[in-house]
Every structure is written in structure tokens, then in C-alpha cells.
Design a protein around this motif. Structure first.
Motif, mmCIF file in Angstrom:
data_model
loop_
_atom_site.group_PDB
_atom_site.id
_atom_site.type_symbol
_atom_site.label_atom_id
_atom_site.label_comp_id
_atom_site.label_asym_id
_atom_site.label_seq_id
_atom_site.Cartn_x
_atom_site.Cartn_y
_atom_site.Cartn_z
ATOM 1 N N ASP A 724 0.839 -1.208 0.000
ATOM 2 C CA ASP A 724 0.000 0.000 0.000
ATOM 3 C C ASP A 724 0.874 1.259 0.000
ATOM 4 O OD1 ASP A 724 0.966 -0.094 2.562
ATOM 5 O OD2 ASP A 724 -0.984 -0.075 3.557
ATOM 6 N N THR A 726 3.538 4.000 -1.998
ATOM 7 C CA THR A 726 3.689 4.529 -3.352
ATOM 8 C C THR A 726 4.917 3.886 -3.977
ATOM 9 O OG1 THR A 726 4.976 6.401 -2.538
ATOM 10 C CG2 THR A 726 2.584 6.709 -2.760
ATOM 11 N N VAL A 727 4.904 3.714 -5.304
ATOM 12 C CA VAL A 727 5.931 2.916 -5.963
ATOM 13 C C VAL A 727 6.560 3.702 -7.105
ATOM 14 C CG1 VAL A 727 6.422 0.775 -7.208
ATOM 15 C CG2 VAL A 727 4.715 0.791 -5.369
ATOM 16 N N THR A 757 7.157 -3.754 -13.578
ATOM 17 C CA THR A 757 6.038 -2.804 -13.650
ATOM 18 C C THR A 757 5.381 -2.673 -12.279
ATOM 19 O OG1 THR A 757 4.483 -4.563 -14.269
ATOM 20 C CG2 THR A 757 5.542 -3.352 -16.061
ATOM 21 N N ALA A 758 4.539 -1.665 -12.174
ATOM 22 C CA ALA A 758 3.698 -1.481 -10.988
ATOM 23 C C ALA A 758 2.297 -1.154 -11.471
ATOM 24 C CB ALA A 758 4.240 -0.369 -10.102
ATOM 25 N N VAL A 759 1.313 -1.953 -11.040
ATOM 26 C CA VAL A 759 -0.065 -1.759 -11.495
ATOM 27 C C VAL A 759 -0.982 -1.710 -10.280
ATOM 28 C CG1 VAL A 759 0.363 -2.892 -13.699
ATOM 29 C CG2 VAL A 759 -0.459 -4.245 -11.762
ATOM 30 N N ALA A 760 -2.100 -1.048 -10.448
ATOM 31 C CA ALA A 760 -3.087 -0.963 -9.371
ATOM 32 C C ALA A 760 -3.751 -2.323 -9.165
ATOM 33 C CB ALA A 760 -4.132 0.094 -9.700
ATOM 34 N N THR A 764 -9.021 -3.233 -2.727
ATOM 35 C CA THR A 764 -8.286 -2.527 -1.681
ATOM 36 C C THR A 764 -7.804 -3.496 -0.608
ATOM 37 O OG1 THR A 764 -10.317 -2.082 -0.456
ATOM 38 C CG2 THR A 764 -9.607 -0.429 -2.065
ATOM 39 N N ALA A 770 -5.602 1.714 -0.931
ATOM 40 C CA ALA A 770 -5.328 1.273 -2.293
ATOM 41 C C ALA A 770 -4.059 0.429 -2.302
ATOM 42 C CB ALA A 770 -5.157 2.481 -3.208
ATOM 43 N N THR A 772 -0.979 -1.619 -4.574
ATOM 44 C CA THR A 772 -0.225 -1.654 -5.828
ATOM 45 C C THR A 772 0.484 -2.998 -5.936
ATOM 46 O OG1 THR A 772 0.135 0.730 -5.827
ATOM 47 C CG2 THR A 772 1.646 -0.602 -7.153
ATOM 48 N N VAL A 774 3.588 -4.792 -7.465
ATOM 49 C CA VAL A 774 4.888 -4.724 -8.131
ATOM 50 C C VAL A 774 5.091 -6.068 -8.818
ATOM 51 C CG1 VAL A 774 7.368 -4.490 -7.834
ATOM 52 C CG2 VAL A 774 5.799 -3.123 -6.429
#
Length: 791
Positions: A724, A726-727, A757-760, A764, A770, A772, A774
């Protein structure tokens, strides 16, 4: 199958009445074979007479229906084979006719019938093959004997399945009679003496049902005739409230429930005549008062708890509200009464217990019922209230005895469910069955024995494969059972495993934030202190009690106050391996790394083998998504559970095959080479791989994650980390930032063509944050040696 009452209350089965002319009868008539009642011959017999080259006269005994079919003239091998084929077809039809009963039976009995059908169908096919290969009279004789045995077996399966279904219907009738009599007694339309006579008949009738059930289960799948039943003969007496039904020796009947085997008197739980006996005792309450008077800090908490009890007593709840908040409410009110002599709290305890018990368990699943029963039994013991014994016997414990009699996994599996059911049974037997010592002993014995697999599941290494959420969920039931046993038995009739490893798990599975790393259907919540509190009390463990006291300070609790002993210093966390649970925790000051293995088939498990968590600098950098919130349809069904994201592999920080869940049956053993290293064997998580493992090494400067994979087939692999934070993504590393802290993940050994990559995430985290994902995607990989350094 439909049933109805005939003249004079006689019970008639429409199925039995309409199927006396069986499929075998009709088949025989259709091919012109004469029918004979079963006589002296029970197998193929040959009588050879030498009249020229005439073949022997053959008598075919068809035991499937107790009838004989005799060819009019000497039978050739072809004619014999044809006749036996008809017997085989009829036997196969018996298995077909038995199948519908499966859905009418309790799970354990349904499985017996299902297995008997499957096994019998297989051996019937083998007998058919033997018949096909028979080319001599000797071989034909042997095939005929084999087919006769198979036909008898099939007929018994069909008849027994029907009988077991009939017994289920008779059980329902007995329960209706018992509950109807109870309603009449409570309404004043049935006298006490008439009620007692009805319940005696219902109780005795349940013993006949038990014997009949065991007889049916004893012959199913065997080449023996189906056995008759005694219980239908007593139905008229039960329904007409007339006469006496004798109980079957060796069994203890339960009106409104099911009979249980007779238990020796050592199993009879006996509560103290005065003072509390459930969860606490007069001595524990008195000792707590002495501690309160000697410790001003405890005195302040004591006063706070008494105010809380008074506030509870002044609050009136609806039945729906009460059912939701009942267990903790009982503890708070009980403290006010037992430790503060609050008469209002006592009266509310007694009245609400009556309200819960009178309403009955209808409309709730049995697990909720057991939670309520345990709490109501506690309140009844503490207030020494009377008057609800018959209601509990018929409406609450009756259904529980049937779970025991049916050997349902609700009560005998190694799960939290079995813990809660059986703990409630033992405590309720002690509180409510004082007038029925034989019933109390029988139920206590069954419950104490059937709870053992569940207790072993949580005491083998202290944790549970169901996850820390269900570790906590069952903690009240376990601690209530353990704290009550010394008060009802001078010596426990069943050896109860120690809770010492449970305490070890509580202290050493948690991170610096005092929370366990969640897995399975668990939320990131602190573990309950109840089980460690009782364990510390019994063993006098001052270190465990210090851990408990820290939680008591945060959230005062009646049981923690009563069970308190001298507290020392909370011991430093130790790196620990929990092999049964499938979990390793590696600790350094302010930092914890964990590695997950275990069994994907465990109750409530996620497909998360190989998942890593890492807590450092006050931040949990990898996030377990927890269980699905709300009433997600089909979430607990194997058929639909894995359509949800959270329990699947793609929701976890592990190595996986792209877009593919781990097998639901995969098992991964976790090992620990030292206090700073652990490894998990992931070969079952990657079917077809010749090697697959993950190891972690936890140092003061970094966490190293080593992934090894070998396969003859090229595989699309994905390394994944769920967070959770930031990336920020680079070519061979990512940087995570959260709460003013940063963590770098650097990769070495990335195969050619890899993409970072980093995707949502699609959902939750447990707290609504939120997430993410990796992802390090590694297409068409046969060999992998990847090292991830987290620093």
C-alpha cells in the motif's frame, strides 16, 4: 421418498410399498424366466446326468430379490451368460436407485452410501468381465457365484440407503414430538407428568434410531442381506403418546436429539453447588479482589470495569442486538456481579440468558448457536438461575447430539468450528444436565473426544493453518473450556494438550507492531490474549503474563482480571518456525520478516505458498489483502471461492505462474536453518517443475529473497509484491515510500526479456487502502535464480 401414517398410526413407506416388484422381477418376466420364492438353494448348483451329450441342468439363484429363476430346460453357457447378464443389469439398477437417497442423508452417512455405490459399481463391472471370459462350466459356476454376491451387495446398498433415509425421517418425527411436548408444557396445555412420559418415549426412541443406523452402516457394501429395523415398530407409541418404549442398553437417549453411547461416570461434569464454576471460581474472584486492593493501578481498572458493568445493566437490547453482542456483554455483566456484587447486573444476566435460550437457535447457523449457548450457560452458572434445563436439552443440545452421532466434521474436524461446538457442549452439559447425569456424561465424553483433532491443530506448534484470525476466533471457546474443566472434574477424563505453544506463537509470530502477519482469511488485528492468559495462569509463566497484562491495560477484560498471576517482563521476540502452521518468523529489533508455506487445502486457506512479509522502520511493506469482506456469494464454496481475487495467488507477495492460481491441494514445507534464514519448498505450487524454492535471509541491513526454478517446459513466471506504499519503478529496482520511510527492492539474476512494472490492484487492502502490485514478469523461463534485496 414420502411417508405417511396408516390406520392406527402405523408408519407406511410408499417407496417400500411400491417397489416390492423390483426391476429384477420385471426383467425376469420380460425374458420368460419363471419366478420362484427363495428356497433352499443359495448359489449356482449343477446336477450332471449323462444322457447322451445332454448338458447339465443349471439352477440359477438370484439373491438380489430373494427369488430364483430356473431355465425350463438344460442351459447352455450362452443361456447362462444371458441370464446372469440380466442379474448384472438389475444389480446396476439397484445402485442407480440408491443414488437419490444420498441427498437426503447427513454428510457422513451420505459419503458411506456414495462410497459403497462407487465401490460396488466397480466390482460389479469386474464380475461382468469375469462372466464374459467364462468359457467352461467351471468358470461359469465361479462367475455365477461372483455375480450372486455382487447382486446381493447391490440390493443391500439400495435397501440400506432407503432405510437410512427413513431413519432420518423418523428422527425428524421424534424431534417434532419432543419439541411439541416442550411447547405444550411451556404453554400450560401439557401437564408435567404427561410431558415427562412423552420425553421418556422420545429419548428411548432415539436409542432405537441409533442402533438401527449402526446396523445399516454395518452391512452396507457387504454381500449380506439388508437388516431389519426396530424403530418403525415403536413409532405408534411415540406419536400416540401411549405406552412405554424401552431404551436399548448401552445407549443414552436425548429427547429432541440423537442417542449417544453410554459413558462411564468419570465423564459426568459436576459444577460447584455454590459460587461460579464456568471460567472462574470463588477463589479466583477472591484472589482478584486481593490484587485490586493491593495495587492502585488495578484498583482504578477495577472501578472502570464496575462502571462498565453498571452501564451494560442499564442498557436494554432487542433480541437481535443481544444475539450480536451477547458474549462480551456476559463477561462485563458477570464481572459486575461476581467482583462487584452488582445485583442489577446479576438480574440482567439471568433474564437475558432466559431470553436467549427461550428464543431457541432457530434462524441462526449452528456455529452462532454454539457461541450463544456457551455464553448463556456461563450466565446461568454465575447467577445459579434455574428453569431452562428442559429447553436447553430439547432445543439446543438435541441438535448438537445429532452432529456428534452423525460424526459430522462440524464437531470432529481439526478446525475452529469443532472447537466452538464442543466447548459449548461440555460447558452446557455441566450447567443444564444436572438432572440427567447419564446424558451429561455421554455428551461430555463425545465432545471431549471429538474436539481432540481441533486442539491438536492449534497446540502442535501453537498456530493454526486457518490463520491468525481464526486463531483468535476460537480463543474464547478454548479458554472457557480449559478454565472450566478444573472446576467440574477432579481429574480430567481426557488428556488435554498444553497451551504453552499457543502462548509461544502469540509472543513470537507477531511483528514489532504487536500484530501477526495475516494469512488465510485474516485481518491485521492483534491476537486475543485469552488463551495465553489461562496458560500463563496454569503454568505460572510471568513472561507470558506480562504479554497478557499489556493487552489487559489496553482493553480490560473480566477473564484477564480473574486469571491474572504475577507478571514479569515481556521476553524479547525469538525467531520461530511453526512447521504445522506452515510459517516462519525471523526477528531483529524493530524488524520482522516472515515466509509462508503450509497447505492450500486447509480450511480458510489462501493460495499463498511462498508469500513474504517485511516489517521495518515502523512500516509493513508487503500487505496481505485479507479475506473477502461482506457476504460474498460462494466465497466459502470450493466451486466459486477461487473466482475471487483475494484468496488467489495473484493477491500475494510470491512467485507464481502468470495468471494462474497455485493448485488448491499444494503443500509447501517450511524449514529454518538459523534464526535469520528460512526456506520453503514450492515444487507442488509449480506442477511439472523439477525444482522450485524460495528462501529468505533477514539481516540488520537488508532482507534477501532467493527464488530458484527449473522446468523442462518454458513457463511465464511473475515475481510479485503487494503493497500500500507509493511505488517508483526503475530498470532493475523499485522504491517504495510510506509514512516518511523508503524501501528499495533490487533484483539480480533477471532473465532476458523481463519487465518490471507497478499496477493498481483490483481491490483494496483490509483497511480500505489502495494496493499496488509490483510485478517482475519473466516470459518463457526454464531456469531461474533470482535474488531480491530489500533495503
Amino acid at each position: 421418498m414420502k411417508h405417511e401414517n396408516g390406520p392406527g398410526g402405523k408408519f407406511i413407506s410408499r417407496v417400500d410399498a411400491n417397489t416390492r416388484r423390483t426391476g429384477v422381477d420385471l426383467m425376469k418376466q420380460s425374458i420368460g424366466l419363471p419366478l420362484y420364492r427363495r428356497g433352499q438353494k443359495t448359489r449356482w448348483q449343477r446336477s450332471r446326468t449323462r444322457i447322451g451329450h445332454a448338458a447339465a441342468t443349471v439352477v440359477l439363484a438370484v439373491t438380489t430379490c430373494g427369488l430364483f429363476a430356473v431355465p425350463a430346460a438344460a442351459a447352455t453357457l450362452s443361456e447362462q451368460r444371458a441370464a446372469l447378464r440380466q442379474v448384472s443389469y438389475a444389480a446396476a439398477q439397484d445402485y442407480v436407485n440408491a443414488r437419490p437417497y444420498i441427498t437426503e442423508l447427513a454428510r457422513s452417512k451420505a459419503l458411506v452410501v456414495k462410497d459403497a455405490i462407487a465401490a460396488g459399481t466397480l466390482t460389479l463391472k469386474e464380475a461382468g468381465n469375469q462372466l464374459t471370459l467364462a468359457t467352461t462350466q467351471t468358470a461359469m459356476d465361479a462367475a455365477a457365484v461372483r455375480m450372486e454376491s455382487e447382486a446381493l451387495k447391490a440390493a443391500t446398498v439400495r435397501k440400506t440407503a432407503a432405510n437410512l433415509s427413513l431413519l432420518e425421517d423418523l428422527r425428524a418425527i421424534q424431534q417434532n414430538v419432543a419439541t411439541g411436548a416442550l411447547s405444550g408444557l411451556n404453554a400450560g396445555s401439557v401437564t408435567a407428568s404427561a410431558y415427562a412420559a412423552t420425553q421418556a418415549r422420545a429419548s428411548a426412541f432415539s436409542t432405537h434410531l441409533a442402533v438401527d443406523t449402526n446396523k445399516q452402516l454395518g452391512v452396507i457394501g457387504k454381500a449380506v442381506p439388508a437388516v431389519s429395523m426396530s424403530s418403525p415398530g415403536w413409532l405408534g407409541a411415540l406419536q400416540n403418546d401411549a405406552g412405554t418404549i424401552p431404551s436399548v442398553s448401552g445407549w443414552v437417549g436425548f429427547a429432541g436429539g440423537c442417542a449417544l453411547p453410554l459413558a462411564i461416570s468419570a465423564y459426568q461434569p459436576k459444577l460447584p453447588l455454590t459460587g461460579p464454576g464456568v471460567a472462574t471460581s470463588s477463589k479466583l474472584v477472591a484472589d482478584a479482589k486481593l490484587r485490586v486492593s493491593a495495587d492502585p493501578a488495578l484498583g482504578s481498572v477495577h472501578a472502570q470495569m464496575l462502571r462498565s458493568a453498571a452501564a451494560e445493566a442499564a442498557t436494554t437490547l432487542t433480541l437481535t442486538q443481544l444475539r450480536t453482542a451477547y458474549a462480551p456483554r456476559v463477561a462485563r455483566l458477570g464481572y459486575g456481579w461476581l467482583s462487584g456484587s452488582d445485583v442489577k447486573a446479576r438480574d440482567v444476566l439471568a433474564s437475558e440468558a432466559r431470553q436467549i435460550l427461550s428464543a431457541g437457535p432457530e434462524g441462526m447457523d449452528t456455529l452462532d448457536s454454539s457461541h450463544l449457548l456457551l455464553a448463556a450457560a456461563t450466565a446461568t452458572d454465575w447467577t445459579k438461575a434455574v428453569g431452562m434445563e428442559e429447553t436447553v436439552l430439547v432445543r439446543w443440545l438435541g441438535p448438537q447430539t445429532c452432529l456428534q452421532a452423525d460424526k459430522e466434521n462440524f464437531v470432529d474436524a481439526g478446525t475452529n468450528i469443532a472447537v466452538i461446538h464442543n466447548s459449548a457442549n461440555v460447558v452446557a452439559a455441566a450447567v443444564f444436565l444436572k438432572k440427567w447425569p447419564a446424558q451429561a456424561a455421554a455428551l461430555a465424553k463425545e465432545s471431549l473426544e471429538s474436539i481432540q483433532p481441533a486442539l491438536r491443530a492449534i497446540t502442535t506448534d501453537g498456530g493454526t493453518q486457518e490463520g491468525p484470525g481464526y486463531w483468535t476466533y476460537q480463543s474464547r471457546a478454548v479458554s472457557m473450556l480449559y478454565s472450566t474443566l478444573p472446576n467440574v472434574y477432579a481429574t480430567a477424563p481426557v488428556s488435554m494438550p498444553s497451551l504453552s505453544k499457543v502462548s509461544y506463537y502469540a509472543l513470537n509470530s507477531t511483528g514489532p507492531d504487536a500484530r501477526p502477519t495475516p494469512f488465510a482469511d485474516a485481518q491485521p488485528e492483534e491476537l486475543s490474549p485469552l488463551m495465553p492468559a489461562w496458560d500463563a495462569h496454569v503454568r505460572g509463566d510471568s513472561g507470558v503474563m506480562a504479554w497478557v497484562k499489556a493487552r489487559f491495560t489496553q482493553k480490560p477484560d473480566a477473564y484477564l482480571m480473574w486469571w491474572m498471576t504475577n507478571a514479569g517482563t515481556v521476553p524479547a521476540k525469538k525467531s520461530a518456525l511453526f512447521p504445522q502452521t506452515g510459517f516462519a518468523a525471523l526477528h531483529l529489533p524493530g524488524s520482522t520478516a516472515t515466509l509462508k508455506g503450509g497447505n492450500n487445502a486447509a480450511n480458510h486457506a489462501h493460495l499463498d505458498l511462498g508469500s513474504v512479509s517485511f516489517f521495518r522502520r515502523g512500516v509493513q511493506w508487503s500487505v496481505d489483502p485479507g479475506g473477502q469482506t461482506g457476504s460474498a456469494p460462494g466465497y466459502y464454496s470450493d466451486a466459486t471461492r477461487w473466482t475471487y481475487w483475494k484468496p488467489g495467488t495473484s493477491a500475494h507477495s510470491t512467485l507464481m505462474v502468470k495468471d494462474t492460481n497455485q493448485p488448491t491441494t499444494a503443500v509447501a514445507a517450511v524449514t529454518s536453518a538459523s534464526a535469520s534464514a528460512a526456506a520453503v519448498d514450492l515444487r507442488q505450487a509449480f506442477p511439472g517443475a523439477t525444482a522450485a524454492s524460495r528462501s529468505i535471509s533477514h539481516g540488520s541491513g537488508s532482507l534477501l529473497i532467493k527464488d530458484v526454478f527449473q522446468s523442462d517446459a518454458a513457463t511465464d513466471l511473475v515475481w510479485q509484491w503487494v503493497t500500500d506504499a507509493t511505488v517508483s519503478v526503475g530498470s532493475d529496482r523499485v522504491i517504495l515510500r510510506r509514512s516518511g520511510q523508503a524501501l528499495t527492492l533490487r533484483f539480480t539474476g533477471m532473465p532476458a526479456g523481463s519487465a518490471l512494472t507497478a499496477v493498481a490492484a483490483p481491490e483494496t487492502g483490509p483497511g480500505g487502502s489502495a494496493l499496488t502490485l509490483v510485478k517482475l514478469s519473466m516470459p518463457q523461463t526454464k531456469s531461474l535464480s533470482l535474488t531480491t534485496t530489500a533495503y
